[in-house]
Design a protein around this motif. Structure first.
Motif, PDB file in Angstrom:
ATOM      1  N   ILE A 185       0.842  -1.187   0.000  1.00 26.48           N
ATOM      2  CA  ILE A 185       0.000   0.000   0.000  1.00 26.48           C
ATOM      3  C   ILE A 185       0.882   1.244   0.000  1.00 26.48           C
ATOM      4  O   ILE A 185       1.986   1.254   0.550  1.00 26.48           O
ATOM      5  CB  ILE A 185      -0.962   0.023   1.208  1.00 26.48           C
ATOM      6  N   GLU A 186       0.384   2.289  -0.652  1.00 29.16           N
ATOM      7  CA  GLU A 186       1.178   3.509  -0.840  1.00 29.16           C
ATOM      8  C   GLU A 186       1.286   4.319   0.448  1.00 29.16           C
ATOM      9  O   GLU A 186       2.365   4.798   0.807  1.00 29.16           O
ATOM     10  CB  GLU A 186       0.546   4.377  -1.933  1.00 29.16           C
ATOM     11  N   PHE A 187       0.157   4.485   1.111  1.00 30.45           N
ATOM     12  CA  PHE A 187       0.138   5.300   2.330  1.00 30.45           C
ATOM     13  C   PHE A 187      -1.155   5.044   3.089  1.00 30.45           C
ATOM     14  O   PHE A 187      -2.073   4.397   2.579  1.00 30.45           O
ATOM     15  CB  PHE A 187       0.278   6.798   2.003  1.00 30.45           C
ATOM     16  N   ALA A 188      -1.208   5.559   4.308  1.00 30.64           N
ATOM     17  CA  ALA A 188      -2.427   5.516   5.115  1.00 30.64           C
ATOM     18  C   ALA A 188      -3.025   6.921   5.146  1.00 30.64           C
ATOM     19  O   ALA A 188      -2.309   7.918   5.028  1.00 30.64           O
ATOM     20  CB  ALA A 188      -2.128   5.039   6.533  1.00 30.64           C
ATOM     21  N   LEU A 233       2.764   4.919  10.304  1.00 31.66           N
ATOM     22  CA  LEU A 233       2.116   3.908  11.124  1.00 31.66           C
ATOM     23  C   LEU A 233       3.178   3.198  11.955  1.00 31.66           C
ATOM     24  O   LEU A 233       4.198   2.789  11.416  1.00 31.66           O
ATOM     25  CB  LEU A 233       1.388   2.874  10.257  1.00 31.66           C
ATOM     26  N   PRO A 234       2.972   3.040  13.263  1.00 28.19           N
ATOM     27  CA  PRO A 234       3.955   2.347  14.100  1.00 28.19           C
ATOM     28  C   PRO A 234       4.295   0.972  13.546  1.00 28.19           C
ATOM     29  O   PRO A 234       3.424   0.239  13.097  1.00 28.19           O
ATOM     30  CB  PRO A 234       3.234   2.229  15.444  1.00 28.19           C
ATOM     31  N   GLY A 235       5.586   0.665  13.538  1.00 31.64           N
ATOM     32  CA  GLY A 235       6.036  -0.640  13.067  1.00 31.64           C
ATOM     33  C   GLY A 235       6.216  -0.740  11.568  1.00 31.64           C
ATOM     34  O   GLY A 235       6.488  -1.815  11.049  1.00 31.64           O
ATOM     35  N   ILE A 256       4.975   3.119   6.459  1.00 35.19           N
ATOM     36  CA  ILE A 256       3.777   3.574   5.745  1.00 35.19           C
ATOM     37  C   ILE A 256       3.440   4.979   6.223  1.00 35.19           C
ATOM     38  O   ILE A 256       3.041   5.183   7.377  1.00 35.19           O
ATOM     39  CB  ILE A 256       2.599   2.617   5.990  1.00 35.19           C
ATOM     40  N   GLU A 257       3.588   5.958   5.338  1.00 33.16           N
ATOM     41  CA  GLU A 257       3.360   7.361   5.706  1.00 33.16           C
ATOM     42  C   GLU A 257       1.868   7.654   5.824  1.00 33.16           C
ATOM     43  O   GLU A 257       1.033   7.057   5.141  1.00 33.16           O
ATOM     44  CB  GLU A 257       3.986   8.290   4.661  1.00 33.16           C
TER      45      GLU A 257
END
Length: 255
Positions: A213-216, A228-230, A233-234
């Motif tokens: 996935i590109e980002f959240a 995202l922690p861990g 993912i920006e």
């Protein structure tokens, strides 16, 4: 509900909590340490409600005992916890929470009602909630030497099988999802994850979505530009879905 003499416990005066940004984890610790001044009051409440805290408790027995001293001699304790049986049956792996120490099925919850010498179970109910299913138990204080608890071995074995299936099916579900997302990404285009809360974090990490996935997405400005922690993912704002031509958006938000 018509109760005229009801209140929330004061975290400073009764729990001795000095921190400003405290949560359930701090409250459970203070109760386990029995640092609760209201236990010494002459007038103790007839009903204590402990909603959605038992699953966070690090020391179950030492949490229940102070509650028994907090409530009046014949008073009641109402406890509510998430029903993890819902997650087991639905193979809902985001039901795992980073802050939960204990996970309750109906069988486990009702067994726990007999752990303390301070209480006897008098009522149980299971009901639907926005985020799943809730187990609610009403206990009454007593001064008996302890409740004679009869364990139903068949129900225990059923729960063990449910947990075993939950564990065994995980690798297959993760492989299936990753295969689908990989194929979609190659054939259709970019993928994003809508939401940057707990469910998004555990979903992305458990199912190894980094690189797929590109980002959240989250419109909370305090999260944007973070990750995202861990994962790497920006987190971006919702306008990025259009600006970056996202073709598939997975949702990880509450209803």
């Amino acid at each position: 509900r018509g109760f005229t003499n009801a209140r929330l416990a004061d975290p400073v005066d009764e729990y001795g909590i000095k921190e400003k940004n405290f949560g359930v984890e701090t409250v459970q610790e203070k109760i386990c340490c029995r640092a609760v001044s209201c236990m010494n009051r002459e007038i103790r409440p007839e009903l204590v409600i402990a909603g959605f805290i038992l699953e966070h408790v690090h020391d179950f027995r030492n949490f229940i005992q102070p509650l028994g001293e907090m409530v009046s001699d014949s008073g009641f304790l109402l406890v509510q916890v998430p029903d993890f049986g819902y997650s087991l049956d639905k193979l809902e792996y985001t039901g795992l929470w980073e802050e939960h120490v204990l996970y309750f099925t109906e069988t486990v919850f009702n067994m726990c009602m007999g752990v303390s010498k301070k209480f006897s179970p008098v009522f149980f109910r299971k009901y639907a909630h926005d985020d799943g299913v809730v187990l609610a138990g009403l206990w009454q204080a007593d001064k008996k030497d302890g409740l004679c608890l009869s364990l139903n071995q068949d129900l225990i074995e059923t729960d063990i099988k449910r947990c075993a299936k939950f564990q065994a099916m995980f690798a297959e579900h993760r492989a299936s999802l990753k295969h689908f997302l990989s194929c979609f990404r190659s054939a259709e285009g970019k993928i994003a994850l809508f939401g940057a809360g707990h469910q998004a974090c555990i979903f992305a990490n458990l199912f190894e979505l980094e690189g797929l996935i590109e980002f959240a997405v989250d419109d909370d400005i305090n999260k944007q530009g973070m990750y995202l922690p861990g994962s790497h993912i920006e987190i971006k704002n919702s306008q990025s879905l259009v600006a970056e031509n996202i073709r598939l958006c997975l949702t990880a938000v509450s209803k």
